[in-house]
Structure formats: structure tokens, C-alpha cells
Design a protein around this motif. Sequence first.
Motif: not given
Length: 338
Positions: A30-32, A41-43, A56-59, A129-130
Motif C-alpha cells: 500500500e505504501l509503495i 503493487v504485488f509480491i 497485493s495492494a487493495i484495488t 504496475l504503471n
Amino acid sequence: MLPETINPNLSLLDSDNQQVNLTRWMHQCELINSYYNANTVFIFQKTSAGFEIIVSAITETTQFTAGTLYPAEFELFQQIQNSQPDGLYHNLGSFMLDDLPRDFDGIQHILSRPIAWPDGSQFGALCVLNPHMAEPLANAAMLEPFQILLQQELSLLCQNHRIESLSMRDQETGMLNHYGFLMMAPRQLNLGRRFGAHAGIIFFELLSPDNAPVPLEDNHHRLLGKLIQDTIRTADVAAHYNTTQFVVLAFVDGERDIQHIMKRVEKLLEQQNHLLRLDASYSFFTPESSAKLAPMMELARGKLDSMQPPKPEVEDTPVKPAIDSSLYDNPAADSAAL
């Protein structure tokens, strides 16, 4: 090397690793994502099943969520995972549309950093991403602290596993475990040889449920462990070797004493639970023997029924009718045939 209890090909989502705080990993994503104003952003982790997204960040979309699996042949993730530690800045325009899953529609650039296990083998990668940034190479350095943090957590996970594996006591029985036995037994063996004592390695195991009258349960193994501890002497070393097997280093006057120990444990077990059946095997060596502990253990353990290779099934073959020899011994029959 990684601890034996860690399987790098098993997803963190499928393993019970309390030392890895996946919630904290998600907060890092989330910070990234906020810093780069990215799509997401995901790992991901490279597992035996393929490339799996761990957090992953919340989308608002369902793409790139935890548990999403991509094939092991996915070239983009292969390049990202095997990149140099300073990462890559990918322009997806260099890929054919058929080479990318539909999840990547609308994604033009990926900023990534590989993540490694403590032994240097590749775990996976951190992907943005992007990302919106004017100088990709300069701004990419902002991923390094997060990369280090994630790798430190993996190091902590491995360290905790090593500490647990080196713990000398078995929680179920209170006896030494496999590692404790390997630490204590060689010292006792050398001491016993110095005083001229004979020694034997004994393995005990309850017979498998296929051969036993009752199904085996944890309390049955605890009972066997207690009987072994009650039977051996103070100088002997006993351990819960693995889930079903127990091992004893016993110091005796002769080989017959080893057999007496085995018979005594078997008799006590029958008195406690007459439905249980015991399998036992041993190896014996004298003070003059130069045999090491490990091969003697393998020799004794290999004699257990459970360690024997399965016997090949013999197919039933039709039995040919036996020749009636009386026809050939009867002169009348011979003359009649002529």
C-alpha cells in the motif's frame, strides 16, 4: 542452505509461517502504491505450481489478488525473478499480446525488484504496475528498503525454523528428539567406550494399523515412550526419533542384554495394552569397535518392518495338469498304444 523444515516450492499462503506477517507485507504494498501512484503493487513467489501472488495492494479490480496463479513458463515473471538485485524497468510493448494474460491489459510498464531467500536462491519479486515517475532509474532505488525488509523477514523465518529444529526435546513425550539424540548420543558413546562398555542401538516402533488390531493414535506413542524411559538406565540415551519410531543407545555387558531390554519393553506394553504390537530391531558393537554412531543407527533402523521394501505382488499363474506317470509305467498301456 535453507532449514529442512522449509520447502521453498511451497506457497507462503499454504504454509503455517507465523514469523512472516503477510498483513505487514500488504501494508508495504500500500505504501509503495501510494508513493508511485501506480495501478497496483504485488509480491509474487515462485512455487512448484507456478508464479503465485502472495499479497497485493487493495484495488477495485479482481486482478493480481492474493492466490492468483500464473504458469511457470510465464516469460515476464521469469525475467523479473532472475534479474539483478537492483531490479528491472519493463516496457511491456516489447511483448506480443499473446504472450501476456488478459490481466495485463492496460499495463504499459512494470518496475520490479527480485526477492531472495537467505541462501541466495530466488523467492520471487516485488512488482509495481504503471508507476508514475520522471526518472525511472533514480526513483527505482526507493524499492530497495522494501526489498531489504522483505528479505529480512524471510531470514527471520529461516532462523526460527533452525531454532525450533535444534530444540532438543520432543513436546509429545518429553524425550530427546532426533536432533537432541544426535547431539547427546555420540558423547555418551565415546564415554562408554572409554570405560569398556558394550553398546547397542535399539529401534522401537508400533506396528502399522494394517497389521495392528487397533488404529494407532498419539496416546499409544506416548505410552511406548514412557515405557522405554522406565526401562532404560540413567546412562542410556533414548529419543523420539520421528513420529512413529523411538531409538535407544544402551550400554550393556553383552548382546543378550540388548534382547532383554527389547523383551521387557514388549512385555510392559502388552500389560498396558494387549492389543498393541511392537516391532524392535538392534545393532550391537563392542568397545573395540570403531563403528560410528550413524551407520549403526541406519543398520538397526533398516531392520524394522516399516523400513523394508514392499514385496512385489506375485501374479496367480494357471497350474498345468501334472503328467500321469502311471500311463508310462504300465506295460499294458504301452502295448495297447502300439
